[in-house]
Write an enzyme that holds these catalytic residues in place. Structure first.
Site, mmCIF file in Angstrom:
data_model
loop_
_atom_site.group_PDB
_atom_site.id
_atom_site.type_symbol
_atom_site.label_atom_id
_atom_site.label_comp_id
_atom_site.label_asym_id
_atom_site.label_seq_id
_atom_site.Cartn_x
_atom_site.Cartn_y
_atom_site.Cartn_z
ATOM 1 N N ARG A 89 0.633 -0.455 0.889
ATOM 2 C CA ARG A 89 0.013 0.215 0.210
ATOM 3 C C ARG A 89 1.082 0.743 -0.126
ATOM 4 O O ARG A 89 0.933 1.797 -1.068
ATOM 5 C CB ARG A 89 -0.521 -0.245 0.837
ATOM 6 C CG ARG A 89 -2.130 0.843 1.215
ATOM 7 C CD ARG A 89 -1.474 2.323 1.565
ATOM 8 N NE ARG A 89 -1.219 2.126 2.927
ATOM 9 C CZ ARG A 89 -0.966 3.704 3.622
ATOM 10 N NH1 ARG A 89 -0.328 4.452 2.987
ATOM 11 N NH2 ARG A 89 -0.335 3.801 4.435
ATOM 12 N N ASP A 90 1.679 1.586 0.939
ATOM 13 C CA ASP A 90 2.154 2.548 1.293
ATOM 14 C C ASP A 90 3.359 3.077 0.195
ATOM 15 O O ASP A 90 3.496 4.030 -0.479
ATOM 16 C CB ASP A 90 2.525 3.133 2.584
ATOM 17 C CG ASP A 90 3.592 4.252 3.034
ATOM 18 O OD1 ASP A 90 3.209 5.307 2.327
ATOM 19 O OD2 ASP A 90 3.527 4.443 4.554
ATOM 20 N N HIS A 114 5.436 4.951 12.668
ATOM 21 C CA HIS A 114 6.264 4.558 11.383
ATOM 22 C C HIS A 114 6.627 5.541 10.386
ATOM 23 O O HIS A 114 6.168 6.760 10.835
ATOM 24 C CB HIS A 114 4.290 4.846 10.402
ATOM 25 C CG HIS A 114 4.527 4.800 9.553
ATOM 26 N ND1 HIS A 114 3.294 4.198 8.413
ATOM 27 C CD2 HIS A 114 4.761 5.983 8.197
ATOM 28 C CE1 HIS A 114 3.347 4.242 7.581
ATOM 29 N NE2 HIS A 114 3.869 5.806 6.879
ATOM 30 N N HIS A 155 9.796 6.808 7.632
ATOM 31 C CA HIS A 155 10.499 7.160 6.696
ATOM 32 C C HIS A 155 11.843 7.399 7.093
ATOM 33 O O HIS A 155 12.270 7.939 7.619
ATOM 34 C CB HIS A 155 9.488 8.587 5.282
ATOM 35 C CG HIS A 155 8.004 7.869 5.393
ATOM 36 N ND1 HIS A 155 7.775 7.468 3.828
ATOM 37 C CD2 HIS A 155 7.583 7.575 6.042
ATOM 38 C CE1 HIS A 155 6.562 7.000 3.940
ATOM 39 N NE2 HIS A 155 6.631 6.749 5.506
ATOM 40 N N CYS A 157 5.511 9.622 -0.349
ATOM 41 C CA CYS A 157 4.518 9.583 0.051
ATOM 42 C C CYS A 157 4.153 10.681 -1.396
ATOM 43 O O CYS A 157 4.399 11.585 -1.186
ATOM 44 C CB CYS A 157 3.814 10.188 1.139
ATOM 45 S SG CYS A 157 2.080 11.070 1.269
ATOM 46 N N ASN A 209 10.197 4.274 2.789
ATOM 47 C CA ASN A 209 9.416 3.908 3.959
ATOM 48 C C ASN A 209 10.918 3.282 4.895
ATOM 49 O O ASN A 209 11.497 2.353 3.647
ATOM 50 C CB ASN A 209 7.717 2.668 3.963
ATOM 51 C CG ASN A 209 6.678 3.432 4.277
ATOM 52 O OD1 ASN A 209 6.856 3.678 3.228
ATOM 53 N ND2 ASN A 209 6.163 3.767 5.209
HETATM 54 P P1 HMG Z 1 -12.594 14.830 -3.383
HETATM 55 O O1 HMG Z 1 -12.054 14.784 -4.407
HETATM 56 O O2 HMG Z 1 -11.747 15.913 -2.514
HETATM 57 O O3 HMG Z 1 -13.659 14.674 -2.417
HETATM 58 O O4 HMG Z 1 -11.676 13.657 -2.479
HETATM 59 P P2 HMG Z 1 -14.769 14.428 -3.330
HETATM 60 O O5 HMG Z 1 -15.572 13.736 -2.522
HETATM 61 O O6 HMG Z 1 -15.562 15.449 -3.997
HETATM 62 O O7 HMG Z 1 -14.929 12.938 -4.323
HETATM 63 C C1 HMG Z 1 -14.217 12.765 -5.172
HETATM 64 C C2 HMG Z 1 -14.437 12.294 -6.263
HETATM 65 O O8 HMG Z 1 -13.585 10.926 -6.000
HETATM 66 C C3 HMG Z 1 -16.180 11.570 -6.843
HETATM 67 O O9 HMG Z 1 -15.675 10.438 -7.729
HETATM 68 C C4 HMG Z 1 -15.907 10.446 -5.800
HETATM 69 O O10 HMG Z 1 -17.421 9.181 -6.040
HETATM 70 C C5 HMG Z 1 -14.764 9.762 -5.906
HETATM 71 P P3 HMG Z 1 -17.245 11.570 -8.811
HETATM 72 O O11 HMG Z 1 -17.749 11.697 -8.898
HETATM 73 O O12 HMG Z 1 -16.100 13.401 -9.755
HETATM 74 O O13 HMG Z 1 -16.849 10.804 -10.547
HETATM 75 N N1 HMG Z 1 -14.639 9.363 -4.199
HETATM 76 C C6 HMG Z 1 -14.098 7.743 -4.175
HETATM 77 N N2 HMG Z 1 -13.813 6.771 -5.387
HETATM 78 C C7 HMG Z 1 -13.578 6.120 -4.559
HETATM 79 N N3 HMG Z 1 -13.119 5.517 -3.475
HETATM 80 C C8 HMG Z 1 -13.364 6.688 -2.349
HETATM 81 C C9 HMG Z 1 -14.014 7.149 -3.095
HETATM 82 N N4 HMG Z 1 -14.292 8.910 -2.277
HETATM 83 C C10 HMG Z 1 -14.562 9.658 -2.623
HETATM 84 N N5 HMG Z 1 -13.026 6.357 -1.370
HETATM 85 C C11 HMG Z 1 -10.587 11.423 -1.432
HETATM 86 C C12 HMG Z 1 -11.618 13.204 -1.102
HETATM 87 C C13 HMG Z 1 -10.482 11.294 0.329
HETATM 88 C C14 HMG Z 1 -11.706 11.016 -1.601
HETATM 89 C C15 HMG Z 1 -9.403 11.858 -1.613
HETATM 90 O O14 HMG Z 1 -8.449 12.704 -1.475
HETATM 91 C C16 HMG Z 1 -8.664 10.346 -1.086
HETATM 92 O O15 HMG Z 1 -9.029 9.484 -2.376
HETATM 93 N N6 HMG Z 1 -7.250 10.808 -0.762
HETATM 94 C C17 HMG Z 1 -6.579 9.415 -0.437
HETATM 95 C C18 HMG Z 1 -5.318 10.202 -0.681
HETATM 96 C C19 HMG Z 1 -4.324 9.024 -0.581
HETATM 97 O O16 HMG Z 1 -4.560 7.826 -0.437
HETATM 98 N N7 HMG Z 1 -2.914 9.529 -0.027
HETATM 99 C C20 HMG Z 1 -2.124 8.578 0.722
HETATM 100 C C21 HMG Z 1 -2.636 7.363 1.312
HETATM 101 S S1 HMG Z 1 -1.963 8.541 3.283
HETATM 102 C C22 HMG Z 1 -0.641 8.446 3.534
HETATM 103 O O17 HMG Z 1 0.017 7.738 2.625
HETATM 104 C C23 HMG Z 1 0.172 8.361 5.303
HETATM 105 C C24 HMG Z 1 0.491 7.048 5.552
HETATM 106 O O18 HMG Z 1 0.850 6.466 5.275
HETATM 107 C C25 HMG Z 1 1.625 7.513 7.326
HETATM 108 C C26 HMG Z 1 2.144 8.448 7.025
HETATM 109 O O19 HMG Z 1 3.484 7.993 6.509
HETATM 110 O O20 HMG Z 1 2.513 9.599 7.905
HETATM 111 C C27 HMG Z 1 -0.607 6.194 5.797
HETATM 112 MG MG MG Z 2 3.899 6.280 5.284
#
Ligand code: HMG
Ligand code: MG
Length: 327
Positions: free
Chosen positions: A30-31, A223, A225, A256, A265
């Site tokens: 995933r990450d 966690h 990096h 990220c 990571n």
């Molecule tokens: P948005 O564009 O702000 O909001 O996304 P929205 O609610 O207006 O949605 C836009 C479109 O996405 C719509 O589709 C929704 O239906 C769809 P459209 O009508 O335009 O065709 N949608 C989805 N589709 C599939 N699955 C869903 C979903 N939700 C909405 N779940 C949103 C808001 C939260 C969806 C977006 O910002 C997002 O997906 N963000 C995730 C980013 C991400 O994955 N980042 C990496 C993970 S975090 C990380 O790595 C850190 C970590 O490792 C720890 C660390 O290192 O600190 C965990």
């Molecule tokens: Mg991470």
């Protein structure tokens, strides 16, 4: 194949006061893969997960149910979950940003999830398109529904130590968010050094603040990096402070996509080498794991950044793959 006989493992020298066992929470699929330029075929991702479980990993974060427009690398989450050859002793948590993601994850058979929020305002905006409190509001109904369904929830707090836009992060910010996630019902909170700037003293400082906010040490995972090469030192600080769960990514995959200064990571191999050297049991077979990362480096067309992978692979006469053009 890596020749196991050619590998030289660290000689265990236990240090009094450290735990006998540690849980390694694998985030590579995933990450790691969410940050790779190459979008790998689902079958390759499945083979990766199956090799990881063969290596003895028991918590493997398989994918995420986020917007495919935000993270196209993991757009095949539904198909991936359907193809998993599950082993009874292995947990396959998935990352979920909102209720839409929760519905998708459950329909795909996920039995454990992770929600994610930020200690800082700016990263909440960059990563989730909302505010710090908005991210908690997105997570709250997901956690409530998961608990009602008997689904275990992990909560990630990103940018606990430093933020590329906001600079140093006050430990009280990380503590407030972590405390809230536990109040909501998260079983574990993973404190993220998303851009790899943490130092060992800061780890102690943040852990003290989070504990003061009502989170027990056995509810905390760390966690790291490895941007500045401090991840293992930070793990050691965490071990001395009583933490027994650490996140890592096979071969050091990762970064990220929404924090440009984040590099990979902490590599699972580097973590296992440290823990094995301290006489701490992880249940992980380092040989199988290194073989997995050498194989994955070939899929990605670039060598693993892990020092342990490089050393063990070259000790066994394996040349890490040269970077491939066009990837
Ligand atoms: P948005 O564009 O702000 O909001 O996304 P929205 O609610 O207006 O949605 C836009 C479109 O996405 C719509 O589709 C929704 O239906 C769809 P459209 O009508 O335009 O065709 N949608 C989805 N589709 C599939 N699955 C869903 C979903 N939700 C909405 N779940 C949103 C808001 C939260 C969806 C977006 O910002 C997002 O997906 N963000 C995730 C980013 C991400 O994955 N980042 C990496 C993970 S975090 C990380 O790595 C850190 C970590 O490792 C720890 C660390 O290192 O600190 C965990
Ligand atoms: Mg991470």
């Amino acid at each position: 194949m890596v020749d196991a006989a050619a590998m030289v493992f660290p000689s265990p020298a236990p240090v009094p006061g450290l735990p006998a066992m540690v849980s390694v929470y694998e985030v590579g699929p995933r990450d790691g893969l969410q940050a790779e330029k190459a979008v790998l075929p689902t079958e390759v991702k499945l083979e990766f997960i199956h090799r990881l479980q063969q290596a003895g990993l028991r918590s493997i974060e398989a994918t995420s149910f986020v917007s495919p427009r935000w993270v196209p690398q993991l757009a095949d989450a539904d198909e991936l979950m359907a193809g998993l050859a599950r082993q009874g002793s292995v947990r396959y948590p998935v990352l979920v940003p909102n209720e839409r993601g929760y519905d998708r994850a459950r329909a795909a058979g996920a039995e454990e999830i992770a929600v994610f929020v930020s200690a800082t305002e700016r990263f909440a905006r960059e990563n989730l398109g909302t505010t710090r409190s908005g991210a908690l509001e997105l997570a709250a109904p997901v956690v409530r529904r998961a608990l009602a369904d008997g689904v275990a929830v992990r909560g990630y707090v990103s940018m606990c130590f430093g933020d590329p836009w906001e600079g140093r992060v006050d430990p009280a910010q990380a503590a407030a968010v972590a405390g809230r996630l536990v109040e909501l019902g998260c079983r574990t909170v993973s404190l993220g050094d998303t851009i790899g700037v943490a130092t060992a003293g800061q780890v102690v400082e943040v852990l003290d603040a989070v504990t003061a906010a009502g989170v027990r040490r056995d509810q905390i995972a760390l966690h790291f990096h490895d941007t500045y090469g401090q991840a293992l030192t930070n793990v050691l600080a965490g071990l001395h402070a009583g933490i027994t769960e650490f996140d890592a990514s096979a071969g050091g995959l990762g970064g990220c996509p929404y924090a440009k200064s984040a590099t990979g990571n902490l590599a699972t191999e580097d973590l296992v080498w440290l823990l094995t050297g301290l006489g701490i049991d992880t249940g992980i077979d380092l040989t199988v794991l290194v073989c997995t990362s050498v194989w994955m480096a070939e899929q990605l067309g670039r060598p693993s950044p892990s020092r342990v992978v490089a050393a063990l692979a070259s000790g066994a006469g394996i040349d890490p793959p040269a970077p491939a053009a066009g990837r």
